[in-house]
Scaffold this motif. Structure first.
Motif, PDB file in Angstrom:
ATOM      1  N   PHE A 135       2.514   1.568  -3.650  1.00 54.11           N
ATOM      2  CA  PHE A 135       1.277   2.079  -4.413  1.00 54.11           C
ATOM      3  C   PHE A 135       1.138   3.700  -4.370  1.00 54.11           C
ATOM      4  N   SER A 136       0.921   4.085  -2.944  1.00 58.31           N
ATOM      5  CA  SER A 136       0.530   5.463  -2.394  1.00 58.31           C
ATOM      6  C   SER A 136       1.724   6.240  -2.847  1.00 58.31           C
ATOM      7  N   LYS A 138      -6.837  -1.247   0.839  1.00 54.99           N
ATOM      8  CA  LYS A 138      -7.066   0.310   0.974  1.00 54.99           C
ATOM      9  C   LYS A 138      -7.422   0.994  -0.146  1.00 54.99           C
ATOM     10  N   THR A 139      -6.530   0.623  -1.146  1.00 54.60           N
ATOM     11  CA  THR A 139      -6.484   1.520  -2.447  1.00 54.60           C
ATOM     12  C   THR A 139      -8.056   1.049  -3.080  1.00 54.60           C
ATOM     13  N   ASN A 157     -11.113   3.440  -4.267  1.00 51.96           N
ATOM     14  CA  ASN A 157     -11.690   3.551  -5.618  1.00 51.96           C
ATOM     15  C   ASN A 157     -12.341   2.146  -5.894  1.00 51.96           C
ATOM     16  N   TYR A 165       0.863  -1.319   0.045  1.00 50.42           N
ATOM     17  CA  TYR A 165      -0.099  -0.048   0.150  1.00 50.42           C
ATOM     18  C   TYR A 165       0.719   1.220  -0.101  1.00 50.42           C
TER      19      TYR A 165
END
Length: 535
Positions: free
Chosen positions: A128-129, A521-522, A526, A125
């Motif tokens: 990615f973030s 979480k992503t 979305n 995460y």
């Protein structure tokens, strides 16, 4: 650049105008505002100095996780020390492979050692973030630096010309983030400066579409990035874009299903012949010493992530993490120029076997620390199980001390010319018409001669040899996962190493793990995103 650009990078206060909490050591620049409302983008950009500060923020994000180093994080839910770009790339590119393993039990970190991760992994995460955070900063910078906005603010012609180059660098750094997202996660959204600011669900694109976007950007940037070798050290130029272009072409079969080896060889040869970057005929160890920005190594570094013990106060970020975490057991931290070790990272038994010996006699790149260390890793959580590596050091090449011993000066070589040599040779062996076998052998032998290793002949130049040579030359430089996937040896059972698959002897893993999962979480943020198969 060891001072000027770096101080701008790490000691300024920048607010994007998005939903972030930002703090900074602002006295150095005397830019502390009276009220947070003054952080609105339009107000911020009225200061002519703001443009280079934002560019510096983009570069700083490669090393630190927030504006004050480890403390105030750019990304909620993961600390600034854990969320620096370079640290996360190292975690995702090295720990799942034969090149590295880490002893720590922080959260879901151990699952990266075994390819046992899930969509709930906070380090995935964070990766990615972090990439999308960099993209968001680049997009906002591009929105705020259109010719129309610059004219309205009364920006003079000289500064406009500088900003044009800044914009090109921002676009490159955005493409770099999209490359990492494409490589690690596959199908990801694409957002640009043309998308609206505010809440909306960006559309997930196929890996091939992301590839096409990156390729288009990199080709276009050839007309706007600084000419090769003309930019400040630490900032990218046309050659960095060509390197990334060659990299995506070499991996095109993985990303799109279409072989692009001929294009890879063509771009690599252009870099070799025309870029001005030169092979560093210095001891291999000096490429990774504290003064590698000025000891000759810099001639080979196409894209370094710059470090500075005085200017960058990030104990847990970038090279500070890599160096601290690779020291433990009976190792003398001061011999590595550091004030202590965190007893984390070692290499695996199978990687050690790539070298003719463990004393760096037959190959100077095999700098293993073995005193008190076991070759076999019976327990992952014990640092002395597994040989340590002394590849990186915070000592100058002449043996003198670096600026500090808590945070290193050693720059990280994200792209260097030796990799271009290896990419050219690989593309040639894979059948690139633009390649040349004798030239490839010559490039490989330059690398091996510097390492004190025996030279090769054309008959030795096989794909297996190239994969092993990439390991010997580029280990711990954030390439191994991508390389193993391209060679079909990351998952499955064709290449096994200790603790792959979660067993000491190693075991085959499922091929779907060639892609990381889209973080839970992503997807919660979305819900239009589709998870990768198998997760």
């Amino acid at each position: 650049m060891k001072i000027s650009f770096k101080y701008i990078s790490y000691f300024f206060l920048f607010v994007l105008g998005l939903n972030m909490t930002l703090t900074s050591c602002t006295d150095d620049l005397n830019v502390t505002p009276k009220d947070d409302d003054e952080f609105l983008s339009e107000t911020f950009y009225k200061d002519p100095a703001s443009y280079k500060q934002v560019l510096a923020k983009l570069y700083a994000g490669l090393y630190v996780g927030g504006n004050d180093g480890d403390g105030s994080a750019d990304i909620s839910g993961i600390g600034g020390d854990f969320s620096s770009y370079l640290r996360l790339l190292f975690v995702t590119q090295e720990f799942p492979t034969d090149e590295a393993i880490i002893a720590w039990a922080d959260g879901n970190l151990p699952s990266l050692n075994t390819q046992g991760w899930s969509p709930n992994n906070e380090f995935l995460y964070g990766t990615f973030s972090r990439a999308f955070y960099e993209i968001s900063v680049a997009n906002e910078f591009l929105r705020q630096t259109t010719d129309e906005k610059l004219t309205a603010r009364g920006v003079d012609a000289n500064l406009k010309a500088q900003i044009a180059t800044f914009r090109a660098e921002a676009r490159f750094l955005r493409a770099f983030s999209y490359y990492n997202l494409m490589d690690l996660f596959g199908n990801v959204p694409i957002t640009t400066e043309n998308d609206p600011v505010g809440f909306f669900y960006p559309e997930q694109r196929s890996r091939a579409e992301v590839f096409a976007f990156i390729e288009s950007e990199l080709k276009d940037l050839d007309s706007s990035l600084a000419a090769s070798k003309t930019n400040e050290y630490g900032r990218v130029d046309k050659t960095a874009a060509k390197f990334l272009l060659a990299q995506i072409y070499l991996n095109s079969k993985v990303y799109t299903g279409t072989d692009r080896n001929n294009e890879a060889a063509t771009v690599c040869k252009d870099i070799i012949d025309n870029s001005g970057y030169t092979f560093a005929n210095i001891p291999y160890k000096n490429l990774f010493s504290a003064d590698n920005n000025r000891n000759g190594a810099q001639n080979e570094f196409i894209f370094p992530v710059v470090s500075d013990g005085n200017a960058i106060r990030a104990t847990g970020g970038g090279m500070s993490f890599i160096l601290h975490a690779s020291i433990g057991g009976s190792m003398d931290a001061s011999a590595q120029g550091m004030n202590g070790g965190w007893a984390g990272i070692r290499v695996r038994k199978e990687f050690v076997a790539l070298f003719p010996d463990v004393t760096a006699t037959g190959d100077k790149r095999g700098t293993f620390y073995t005193n008190g260390q076991n070759l076999d890793i019976a327990r992952v959580d014990i640092f002395t199980d597994g040989y340590a590596s002394t590849k990186y050091t915070n000592v100058n090449s002449d043996g003198t001390a670096a600026q500090r011993n808590d945070i290193p000066d050693t720059d990280f070589p994200m792209y260097r010319l030796s990799d271009v040599y290896l990419m050219y040779a690989e593309a040639t062996v894979r059948g690139a018409a633009a390649g040349n076998i004798p030239a490839s052998v010559g490039y490989i032998n330059q690398i091996r001669t510097r390492a004190g290793a025996t030279t090769i002949t054309a008959s030795d130049l096989t794909l297996d040899f190239i994969l092993n040579e990439r390991g010997r030359e580029l280990f711990w430089e954030c390439h191994r996962r991508t390389d193993l996937i391209r060679f079909g040896k990351f998952t499955g059972g064709s290449k096994i190493w200790q603790w792959k698959g979660g067993t000491q002897g190693g075991s085959a893993t499922d091929s779907y793990k060639d892609l990381m999962p889209i973080p839970t979480k992503t997807i919660q943020a979305n819900p239009t995103l589709k998870q990768n198969p198998g997760y």
